[in-house]
Design an enzyme around this catalytic site. Structure first.
Site, mmCIF file in Angstrom:
data_model
loop_
_atom_site.group_PDB
_atom_site.id
_atom_site.type_symbol
_atom_site.label_atom_id
_atom_site.label_comp_id
_atom_site.label_asym_id
_atom_site.label_seq_id
_atom_site.Cartn_x
_atom_site.Cartn_y
_atom_site.Cartn_z
ATOM 1 C CG HIS A 74 -2.184 0.694 1.100
ATOM 2 N ND1 HIS A 74 -2.194 2.062 1.086
ATOM 3 C CD2 HIS A 74 -3.476 0.307 0.965
ATOM 4 C CE1 HIS A 74 -3.434 2.503 0.939
ATOM 5 N NE2 HIS A 74 -4.253 1.445 0.858
ATOM 6 C CE1 TYR A 105 -0.470 4.885 -2.448
ATOM 7 C CE2 TYR A 105 -1.812 6.592 -3.454
ATOM 8 C CZ TYR A 105 -1.672 5.303 -3.002
ATOM 9 O OH TYR A 105 -2.707 4.415 -3.111
ATOM 10 C CG HIS A 140 1.108 4.663 -6.417
ATOM 11 N ND1 HIS A 140 1.020 3.362 -6.881
ATOM 12 C CD2 HIS A 140 -0.143 4.983 -6.042
ATOM 13 C CE1 HIS A 140 -0.222 2.939 -6.783
ATOM 14 N NE2 HIS A 140 -0.957 3.905 -6.270
ATOM 15 C CD GLU A 178 -4.389 3.123 -11.469
ATOM 16 O OE1 GLU A 178 -5.010 3.974 -10.819
ATOM 17 O OE2 GLU A 178 -4.648 1.912 -11.399
ATOM 18 C CE1 TYR A 237 -6.958 -2.219 -8.822
ATOM 19 C CE2 TYR A 237 -7.740 -3.101 -6.729
ATOM 20 C CZ TYR A 237 -6.787 -2.424 -7.458
ATOM 21 O OH TYR A 237 -5.646 -1.957 -6.837
ATOM 22 C CD GLU A 263 -2.755 -0.775 -8.144
ATOM 23 O OE1 GLU A 263 -1.887 0.125 -8.061
ATOM 24 O OE2 GLU A 263 -3.976 -0.554 -7.996
ATOM 25 C CB ALA A 269 -12.083 -0.096 -9.589
ATOM 26 C CD1 TRP A 297 -4.887 -2.227 -3.263
ATOM 27 C CD2 TRP A 297 -2.917 -1.422 -3.957
ATOM 28 N NE1 TRP A 297 -4.716 -0.982 -2.719
ATOM 29 C CE2 TRP A 297 -3.519 -0.474 -3.123
ATOM 30 C CE3 TRP A 297 -1.655 -1.143 -4.501
ATOM 31 C CZ2 TRP A 297 -2.920 0.752 -2.831
ATOM 32 C CZ3 TRP A 297 -1.064 0.068 -4.204
ATOM 33 C CH2 TRP A 297 -1.697 1.002 -3.380
ATOM 34 C CE LYS A 302 -7.870 2.759 3.739
ATOM 35 N NZ LYS A 302 -7.547 3.956 2.964
#
Ligand code: IDC
Length: 346
Positions: A74, A105, A140, A178, A237, A263, A269, A297, A302
């Site tokens: 993550h 990220y 990311h 992405e 996803y 990923e 999604a 992923w 989480k």
């Protein structure tokens, strides 16, 4: 006690120095080593070395097909506890992963968390190297970010990695996840960042994020970047995407586009919502048939369906049966080479 601690610290620094030295010297020896078998067609850095692209296929140093299968973290600054040497070793040995993706990220990096990002990232790369796994360094970016706007930060990010690890065979660069903007915007970014990385790491394998959440491969098919040794990412996803996206990916490969599933997830999604294990079986049958490499992923606790561990799980106990979510169990079984349609989880 104090002396013991000092000795441990010295040994740890020495081990790190040796890893980095081995990477520079191109003679990496990791603490574990695995032999890829024909059945799994997986690859390990110690045995298969630097990977590159031939046609649409990822191949090893000897030109033999290589398949990477693994896990995505993550956000590095949000779930740093799971970036853990012992956990990575167990994922490599017990779950049979040969790949880990470090999701850095860019939004966090530019927001003032660059140091934290790099600290966790380096810890993760070191852990992946000692577990004999390939490691994707993922800048990311998200769909609402034009990667050109933060190009300078991307350059700083990748150069810090290359300055430390040199041309290490374990490392694969994902120049953007992405990215926002259409293919023209992304291609403009690639025209800057790819030569930048290649100046420092000439033989590097680079994964390129495509438009529309990495679900738009037609433009790169028609108008690919001007560099070799690159792969284009497609993301899915399983509870949101199906046959239509598979057909698009298949067509792109038929047209000669090298595709990497950098990923994917077993939830909707959003990363949350329902799971669809039938769709997952269809997807991974397709992935296996096409010898695609992928990460799933996410390596986190989480409170969302895509996470592998229940909330409150510590890294040290992450792989205990009671802490692994249904998604985590499904992924574990897949990694171990089971036929996707035979996987049943409670
Ligand atoms: C999601 C996380 C979620 C987080 C959100 C925003 O699961 O906890 O709040 O990002 O940062 C992607 C992205 C990946 C997403 C994931 C699930 O690459 O960052 O993670 N996803 O939505 N693409 C498709 C799905």
């Amino acid at each position: 006690m104090r002396n013991n601690k000092t000795i441990t610290e010295v040994l740890r620094s020495l081990a790190l120095f040796l890893i980095i030295f081995a990477c520079f010297a191109g003679t990496l020896t990791s603490s574990v080593s695995f032999q890829a078998t024909a059945e799994t067609a997986t690859a390990r850095p110690s045995a298969n070395g630097h990977l590159h692209v031939e046609g649409t296929q990822l191949v090893d140093e000897n030109g033999e097909p290589a398949v990477l299968k693994g896990i995505s973290t993550h956000g590095l600054t949000w779930y740093p506890d799971f970036i853990d040497e012992d956990l990575f070793l167990e994922l490599s040995k017990q779950w049979d992963c040969n790949l880990i993706r470090m999701a850095a990220y860019s939004s966090e990096y530019v927001k003032g968390y660059s140091q934290q990002t790099m600290d966790v990232l380096f810890r993760g790369i070191d852990a992946a190297i000692s577990a004999d796994m390939y490691v994707i360094v993922d800048w990311h970016t998200m769909v609402d970010e034009d990667p050109n706007i933060i190009l300078k930060q991307a350059e700083e990010f990748f150069s810090s990695v290359i300055e430390r690890y040199g041309s290490c065979p374990n490392i694969i660069y994902e120049c953007c996840n992405e990215p926002g903007g259409d293919w023209t915007v992304i291609k403009r970014y690639c025209a800057e960042i790819i030569p930048f990385i290649r100046r420092m790491d000439p033989d590097s394998l680079i994964i390129i994020g495509t438009a529309n959440y990495c679900q738009d491969l037609y433009y790169p098919v028609l108008d690919p970047v001007a560099f070799d040794n690159v792969m284009y990412s497609a993301h899915f996803y399983t509870a949101s995407h199906g046959k239509e996206l598979r057909e698009q990916i298949e067509k792109a490969i038929d047209k000669g586009l090298p595709v990497f599933i950098s990923e994917c997830g077993l939830s909707e999604a959003s990363g949350d919502g329902g799971t669809d294990f039938i769709s997952a079986a269809q997807w991974f049958t397709f992935v296996n048939e096409n010898r695609l490499s992928y990460t799933i992923w996410s390596l986190s606790d989480k409170d969302e369906t895509s996470a592998f561990f229940y909330p409150g799980t510590s890294a040290g106990e992450a792989l205990d049966e009671k802490n692994v979510t249904p998604v985590g169990k499904w992924v574990r079984s897949l990694m171990r080479g089971n036929d996707p349609f035979s996987i049943i989880v409670d």
